[in-house]
Design a protein around this motif. Structure first.
Motif, PDB file in Angstrom:
ATOM      1  N   GLN A  49       0.812  -1.226   0.000  1.00 25.14           N
ATOM      2  CA  GLN A  49       0.000   0.000   0.000  1.00 25.14           C
ATOM      3  C   GLN A  49       0.841   1.269   0.000  1.00 25.14           C
ATOM      4  N   CYS A  88     -10.354   0.453   3.910  1.00 25.91           N
ATOM      5  CA  CYS A  88      -8.995   0.175   3.449  1.00 25.91           C
ATOM      6  C   CYS A  88      -8.418   1.492   2.957  1.00 25.91           C
ATOM      7  N   HIS A 130      -6.869  -8.970   7.128  1.00 24.80           N
ATOM      8  CA  HIS A 130      -7.008  -7.982   6.041  1.00 24.80           C
ATOM      9  C   HIS A 130      -5.628  -7.604   5.496  1.00 24.80           C
ATOM     10  N   GLU A 131      -4.691  -7.309   6.403  1.00 24.56           N
ATOM     11  CA  GLU A 131      -3.353  -6.878   5.953  1.00 24.56           C
ATOM     12  C   GLU A 131      -2.578  -8.035   5.328  1.00 24.56           C
ATOM     13  N   HIS A 134      -3.306  -8.451   1.789  1.00 22.59           N
ATOM     14  CA  HIS A 134      -2.607  -7.507   0.904  1.00 22.59           C
ATOM     15  C   HIS A 134      -1.298  -8.098   0.391  1.00 22.59           C
TER      16      HIS A 134
END
Ligand SMILES: [Zn+2]
Length: 162
Positions: A49, A88, A130-131, A134
């Motif tokens: 990100q 997000c 969630h991370e 990624h």
């Protein structure tokens, strides 16, 4: 601080590379990620990100310490699932409910290269999952039904035009 990469950039959908070396570069990345996350009022941020395709993410949840996860491996998820509204930083303004395991056990290294195992539940478990997604190029829109995904992306397209 670093710029947050917004949905549409290929780095967000690529599988990130394992970290091969601990040292000042990794520590700088982590401290930059904490700064960036704080500025954007996030509670979790993954290296892709900020445009770095490395297996690193950080969390900063109220009531918990700041945490760094390098080369994380999810070694257990609970059969119980919970539904909760997620956002997000790569999709500013978009929020929807996502169902995920309620608890997780993860193995990782901190920014100094120290190995640890952590069992987490509730919000921390959700943020870890969630991370961690990624790092595999998987986004929260990939965790809902195709119908809801399409609806969320249409809504997001309207949001970013405003
Ligand atoms: Zn995210």
């Amino acid at each position: 601080m670093r710029d947050v990469v917004i949905y549409g950039d290929a780095v967000l959908e690529a599988k990130a590379e394992p970290v091969a070396q601990f040292g000042p570069e990794l520590e700088l990345l982590c401290s930059d990620m904490f700064e960036t996350m704080k500025h954007d009022r996030g509670i979790g941020l993954a290296a892709p990100q900020v445009g770095v395709s490395s297996r690193v993410f950080v969390t900063d949840i109220e009531g918990d310490c700041k945490r760094v996860f390098v080369n994380p491996e999810i070694i257990m998820t609970s059969p119980e699932q919970t539904e909760y509204e997620e956002g997000c930083l790569s999709f500013p303004g978009l929020y929807f409910n996502v169902t995920r395991p309620a608890a997780v056990k993860v193995q990782a290294f901190d920014e100094k290269g120290k190995a640890f195992t952590l069992e987490a539940n509730d919000l921390l478990a959700r943020v870890i999952l969630h991370e961690n997604d990624h790092l595999d190029g998987k986004l929260f829109i990939d965790r809902i039904s195709p119908f809801k995904r399409e609806r969320a992306l249409k809504h997001y397209a309207r949001l970013i035009r405003m």
